[in-house]
Design a protein around this motif. Structure first.
Motif, PDB file in Angstrom:
ATOM      1  N   ARG A   1     -37.259  63.501 -51.680  1.00 51.87           N
ATOM      2  CA  ARG A   1     -38.412  64.256 -51.165  1.00 51.87           C
ATOM      3  C   ARG A   1     -38.065  65.742 -51.032  1.00 51.87           C
ATOM      4  NH1 ARG A   1     -42.284  65.990 -47.960  1.00 51.87           N
ATOM      5  NH2 ARG A   1     -44.051  64.717 -47.427  1.00 51.87           N
TER       6      ARG A   1
ATOM      7  N   LEU B   1     -40.481  57.705 -51.443  1.00 59.46           N
ATOM      8  CA  LEU B   1     -41.634  58.381 -52.044  1.00 59.46           C
ATOM      9  C   LEU B   1     -42.698  57.373 -52.452  1.00 59.46           C
ATOM     10  CD1 LEU B   1     -39.919  61.157 -54.200  1.00 59.46           C
ATOM     11  CD2 LEU B   1     -41.111  61.420 -52.012  1.00 59.46           C
TER      12      LEU B   1
ATOM     13  N   GLU C   1     -44.535  56.279 -49.376  1.00 59.11           N
ATOM     14  CA  GLU C   1     -45.451  57.322 -48.898  1.00 59.11           C
ATOM     15  C   GLU C   1     -46.704  57.396 -49.774  1.00 59.11           C
ATOM     16  OE1 GLU C   1     -45.452  62.038 -47.630  1.00 59.11           O
ATOM     17  OE2 GLU C   1     -43.544  61.078 -48.114  1.00 59.11           O
TER      18      GLU C   1
ATOM     19  N   TYR D   1     -49.770  62.866 -51.934  1.00 64.30           N
ATOM     20  CA  TYR D   1     -49.272  62.666 -50.573  1.00 64.30           C
ATOM     21  C   TYR D   1     -50.235  63.167 -49.508  1.00 64.30           C
ATOM     22  CZ  TYR D   1     -45.034  61.865 -53.217  1.00 64.30           C
ATOM     23  OH  TYR D   1     -44.131  61.372 -54.118  1.00 64.30           O
TER      24      TYR D   1
ATOM     25  N   ASN E   1     -48.562  67.604 -48.127  1.00 66.27           N
ATOM     26  CA  ASN E   1     -48.113  68.862 -48.721  1.00 66.27           C
ATOM     27  C   ASN E   1     -49.273  69.804 -49.024  1.00 66.27           C
ATOM     28  OD1 ASN E   1     -45.484  67.769 -48.708  1.00 66.27           O
ATOM     29  ND2 ASN E   1     -45.915  66.724 -50.625  1.00 66.27           N
TER      30      ASN E   1
END
Length: 181
Positions: free
Chosen positions: A4, A20, A23, A68, A71
Motif C-alpha cells: 500500500r 489491498l 480493501e 479504494y 485516497n
C-alpha cells in the motif's frame, strides 16, 4: 514498505497483495450500497464517511466506482453528475467548488511497458490534483500525474494528458488551451 505504501508513493507494487485485495473488496460493498441508495443526503453521508476527506457539502449521483475511496479528497461544494470512475491507486485531490459532468474518468493507475512486469501483476500510479472552481464537462478523462490549476474548464469529451495552470479553458484529445479565462 508495504505494498500500500509503495502504491501511494507511485512505485511498482503488487496489486494482488492480500491487504489491498481485502480493501478493494470492502470498497466494492460500499460501491454497491452507494449506487443503490436513492436518498441524496444518505449518499452524501456515505461519501463523507468513506472518502479520504470531503467538505461539508458533497453531492454525487450514482453510479460511482473507485478502487479504494480512501485516497480521494474533495473540497467544499463538490458536485459530480452520473457515472463517475475515480481509480485511486494514488491520491486524487480536488479543490473547492468543483463541478464534474457525467461519465468522467480520473485515472491514477499505470502499468509497466515491460510485458513480464505487467504479466506478473505489478503496477504503479501517479496522483491527480485538481484546483478550485474547476468544471469538467461530460465524458472528460484525466490521466495519471495531471495537475489542473484553479478556474479551469475542460470541454466535454476531452482527454487530459498533461498539466495546465490557472484560468484556462482546455479541450480536445489531447487537451490543449483553447481560451485564457
Amino acid at each position: 514498505m508495504t505494498e500500500r505504501e509503495k502504491m501511494l508513493a507511485g512505485q511498482l507494487y503488487d496489486a494482488s497483495d492480500s491487504d489491498l485485495k481485502s480493501e478493494r473488496l470492502s470498497t466494492r460493498q460500499k460501491i454497491m450500497a452507494f449506487n443503490q441508495e436513492l436518498d441524496r443526503s444518505k449518499r452524501s453521508e456515505m461519501l463523507k464517511s468513506w472518502l479520504g476527506s470531503t467538505g461539508e457539502y458533497i453531492m454525487m449521483e450514482p453510479n460511482f466506482v473507485c478502487d479504494y475511496g480512501s485516497n480521494i479528497h474533495v473540497g467544499e461544494n463538490f458536485y459530480a453528475n452520473f457515472n463517475q470512475t475515480f481509480l485511486d491507486v494514488c491520491e486524487i485531490r480536488i479543490g473547492d467548488n468543483a463541478m464534474i459532468g457525467p461519465n468522467c474518468q480520473l485515472l491514477t493507475p499505470l502499468h509497466p511497458l515491460d510485458a513480464e512486469e505487467r504479466i506478473a501483476g505489478l503496477e504503479y500510479g501517479a496522483p491527480i490534483t485538481i484546483g478550485d472552481n474547476v468544471w469538467l464537462g461530460g465524458g472528460v478523462t484525466i490521466l495519471p500525474g495531471v495537475t489542473l490549476g484553479d478556474n479551469v474548464v475542460v470541454g466535454a469529451g476531452s482527454v487530459v494528458t498533461k498539466s495546465f495552470g490557472n484560468n484556462v479553458a482546455i479541450a480536445g484529445n489531447p487537451a490543449r488551451v483553447i481560451k485564457q479565462l
